[in-house]
Design an enzyme around this catalytic site. Structure first.
Site, PDB file in Angstrom:
ATOM      1  N   ARG A 183      11.605  -2.188  10.666  1.00 37.71           N
ATOM      2  CA  ARG A 183      10.550  -1.816  11.608  1.00 37.71           C
ATOM      3  C   ARG A 183      10.490  -2.825  12.743  1.00 37.71           C
ATOM      4  O   ARG A 183      10.648  -4.023  12.513  1.00 37.71           O
ATOM      5  CB  ARG A 183       9.199  -1.789  10.871  1.00 37.71           C
ATOM      6  CG  ARG A 183       8.872  -0.430  10.314  1.00 37.71           C
ATOM      7  CD  ARG A 183       7.640  -0.435   9.469  1.00 37.71           C
ATOM      8  NE  ARG A 183       6.459  -1.015  10.093  1.00 37.71           N
ATOM      9  CZ  ARG A 183       5.240  -0.942   9.553  1.00 37.71           C
ATOM     10  NH1 ARG A 183       5.062  -0.312   8.403  1.00 37.71           N
ATOM     11  NH2 ARG A 183       4.213  -1.497  10.148  1.00 37.71           N
TER      12      ARG A 183
ATOM     13  N   ARG B  73      -0.268  -9.783  12.938  1.00 35.77           N
ATOM     14  CA  ARG B  73      -0.855  -8.714  12.096  1.00 35.77           C
ATOM     15  C   ARG B  73      -1.694  -9.321  10.967  1.00 35.77           C
ATOM     16  O   ARG B  73      -2.753  -8.800  10.618  1.00 35.77           O
ATOM     17  CB  ARG B  73       0.263  -7.828  11.531  1.00 35.77           C
ATOM     18  CG  ARG B  73       0.864  -6.910  12.598  1.00 35.77           C
ATOM     19  CD  ARG B  73       2.275  -6.473  12.262  1.00 35.77           C
ATOM     20  NE  ARG B  73       2.350  -5.596  11.118  1.00 35.77           N
ATOM     21  CZ  ARG B  73       3.470  -5.437  10.386  1.00 35.77           C
ATOM     22  NH1 ARG B  73       4.573  -6.109  10.689  1.00 35.77           N
ATOM     23  NH2 ARG B  73       3.470  -4.613   9.369  1.00 35.77           N
TER      24      ARG B  73
ATOM     25  N   LYS C 117       0.833  -1.214   0.000  1.00 29.68           N
ATOM     26  CA  LYS C 117       0.000   0.000   0.000  1.00 29.68           C
ATOM     27  C   LYS C 117       0.869   1.267   0.000  1.00 29.68           C
ATOM     28  O   LYS C 117       0.634   2.186  -0.774  1.00 29.68           O
ATOM     29  CB  LYS C 117      -0.924   0.026   1.226  1.00 29.68           C
ATOM     30  CG  LYS C 117      -1.845  -1.177   1.339  1.00 29.68           C
ATOM     31  CD  LYS C 117      -2.791  -1.055   2.520  1.00 29.68           C
ATOM     32  CE  LYS C 117      -2.148  -1.119   3.896  1.00 29.68           C
ATOM     33  NZ  LYS C 117      -1.524  -2.423   4.221  1.00 29.68           N
TER      34      LYS C 117
ATOM     35  N   ARG D 132      -9.488   0.010   9.126  1.00 28.55           N
ATOM     36  CA  ARG D 132      -9.094  -1.384   9.322  1.00 28.55           C
ATOM     37  C   ARG D 132     -10.197  -2.200   9.988  1.00 28.55           C
ATOM     38  O   ARG D 132     -10.040  -3.405  10.165  1.00 28.55           O
ATOM     39  CB  ARG D 132      -7.846  -1.447  10.206  1.00 28.55           C
ATOM     40  CG  ARG D 132      -6.523  -1.492   9.417  1.00 28.55           C
ATOM     41  CD  ARG D 132      -5.418  -1.371  10.437  1.00 28.55           C
ATOM     42  NE  ARG D 132      -4.184  -2.012  10.079  1.00 28.55           N
ATOM     43  CZ  ARG D 132      -3.115  -1.360   9.608  1.00 28.55           C
ATOM     44  NH1 ARG D 132      -3.161  -0.081   9.361  1.00 28.55           N
ATOM     45  NH2 ARG D 132      -1.994  -2.010   9.388  1.00 28.55           N
TER      46      ARG D 132
ATOM     47  N   ARG E 279      11.956  -6.689   4.745  1.00 33.62           N
ATOM     48  CA  ARG E 279      11.668  -5.283   4.426  1.00 33.62           C
ATOM     49  C   ARG E 279      12.559  -4.329   5.242  1.00 33.62           C
ATOM     50  O   ARG E 279      12.753  -4.513   6.432  1.00 33.62           O
ATOM     51  CB  ARG E 279      10.192  -4.986   4.751  1.00 33.62           C
ATOM     52  CG  ARG E 279       9.820  -3.533   4.580  1.00 33.62           C
ATOM     53  CD  ARG E 279       8.331  -3.332   4.514  1.00 33.62           C
ATOM     54  NE  ARG E 279       7.680  -3.304   5.806  1.00 33.62           N
ATOM     55  CZ  ARG E 279       6.387  -2.993   5.973  1.00 33.62           C
ATOM     56  NH1 ARG E 279       5.623  -2.726   4.931  1.00 33.62           N
ATOM     57  NH2 ARG E 279       5.855  -2.977   7.166  1.00 33.62           N
TER      58      ARG E 279
HETATM   59  P1  AMP Z   1       0.951   0.000   9.292  1.00 37.23           P
HETATM   60  O1  AMP Z   1       2.117   0.921   9.148  1.00 37.23           O
HETATM   61  O2  AMP Z   1      -0.253   0.437   8.487  1.00 37.23           O
HETATM   62  O3  AMP Z   1       1.316  -1.447   9.039  1.00 37.23           O
HETATM   63  O4  AMP Z   1       0.472   0.098  10.819  1.00 37.23           O
HETATM   64  C1  AMP Z   1       1.325  -0.294  11.880  1.00 37.23           C
HETATM   65  C2  AMP Z   1       0.518  -0.528  13.133  1.00 37.23           C
HETATM   66  O5  AMP Z   1      -0.144   0.689  13.527  1.00 37.23           O
HETATM   67  C3  AMP Z   1      -0.595  -1.556  13.020  1.00 37.23           C
HETATM   68  O6  AMP Z   1      -0.131  -2.888  13.192  1.00 37.23           O
HETATM   69  C4  AMP Z   1      -1.528  -1.114  14.157  1.00 37.23           C
HETATM   70  O7  AMP Z   1      -1.018  -1.499  15.421  1.00 37.23           O
HETATM   71  C5  AMP Z   1      -1.432   0.407  14.078  1.00 37.23           C
HETATM   72  N1  AMP Z   1      -2.467   0.962  13.158  1.00 37.23           N
HETATM   73  C6  AMP Z   1      -2.248   1.635  11.996  1.00 37.23           C
HETATM   74  N2  AMP Z   1      -3.418   1.986  11.437  1.00 37.23           N
HETATM   75  C7  AMP Z   1      -4.405   1.517  12.246  1.00 37.23           C
HETATM   76  C8  AMP Z   1      -5.824   1.533  12.208  1.00 37.23           C
HETATM   77  N3  AMP Z   1      -6.497   2.091  11.173  1.00 37.23           N
HETATM   78  N4  AMP Z   1      -6.501   0.942  13.220  1.00 37.23           N
HETATM   79  C9  AMP Z   1      -5.858   0.380  14.260  1.00 37.23           C
HETATM   80  N5  AMP Z   1      -4.525   0.311  14.349  1.00 37.23           N
HETATM   81  C10 AMP Z   1      -3.782   0.873  13.361  1.00 37.23           C
END
Ligand code: AMP
Length: 205
Positions: free
Chosen positions: A150, A161, A13, A88, A122
């Site tokens: 990360r 996840r 994404k 989400r 990654r």
């Molecule tokens: P990402 O960078 O999108 O993979 O997000 C990393 C982490 O941030 C996720 O595993 C969640 O813990 C938190 N997070 C990001 N966006 C959301 C969301 N829309 N709802 C809940 N948690 C989120």
């Protein structure tokens, strides 16, 4: 144009958002990036989010919705954006529906095993944010900057996840399909190939 980018963690994404930003001049709003920036700045929001992020769990809906509400309130009605990593959950999607009209939802589809492989290798550039593969590069291939992994890109957290994605986020496919907004893209292969599928679908449908 206002888009939602949907897909499992590691579906690409963020990478596709960079391409889309260039082509369509859309702001890129990543809730994960906002949390990581808050964590870096040691804000109460960042410290609260860390507990969930480290465990591969979702930050509670109320916390995310408040943050997104504040972010989107700064956009003028004619300004376009892409939401990357939000919504989400169905609750978040309903909240978004009350905030603004969305023109399309792109679902990036990648099999789980390919995701695990991608995320365990990654790396992100500290200087320019470019995402790359740690097995292929020791420094950023685009600017020579230092690469980091990360904290949540370890196999145990990746698995949780993915589980959360299947249990909570995948329901959004039906949510948006029933509203006629869903655009499904095969997101396997090189980022450029995926982007050409996106362009073909977005601009010719
Ligand atoms: P990402 O960078 O999108 O993979 O997000 C990393 C982490 O941030 C996720 O595993 C969640 O813990 C938190 N997070 C990001 N966006 C959301 C969301 N829309 N709802 C809940 N948690 C989120």
């Amino acid at each position: 144009m206002r888009l939602v980018l949907l897909g499992a963690p590691g579906a690409g994404k963020g990478t596709q958002a960079v391409f889309l930003k260039e082509r369509h001049n859309l702001a890129h709003i990543s809730t994960g990036d906002i949390f990581r920036q808050n964590l870096k700045d040691a804000t109460p929001l960042g410290l609260e989010a860390k507990k969930y992020m480290d465990a591969g769990q979702l930050v509670p809906d109320e916390v995310v919705m408040k943050m997104v509400g504040e972010t989107l309130s700064k956009f003028k009605p004619d300004e376009g954006f892409m939401l990357d990593g939000f919504p989400r959950t169905v609750k978040q999607a309903e909240f978004l529906e009350g905030l603004t009209k969305i023109d399309g939802v792109i679902m990036f589809k990648v099999p789980d095993e390919a995701i695990v492989k991608r995320l365990t290798s990654r790396a992100t550039c500290k200087s320019c944010g470019n995402v790359t593969n740690i097995n292929e590069h020791s420094v950023c291939p685009s600017c020579g900057g230092e690469l980091y992994r990360r904290d949540d890109d370890n196999e145990a957290t990746i698995r949780s996840r993915l589980k959360v994605f299947h249990e909570q986020t995948e329901a959004l496919v039906e949510f948006y399909r029933s509203r006629g907004l869903l655009i499904e893209i095969d997101a396997t292969g090189m980022p450029e190939e995926v982007f050409s599928r996106v362009v073909e679908t977005l601009e010719h449908d």
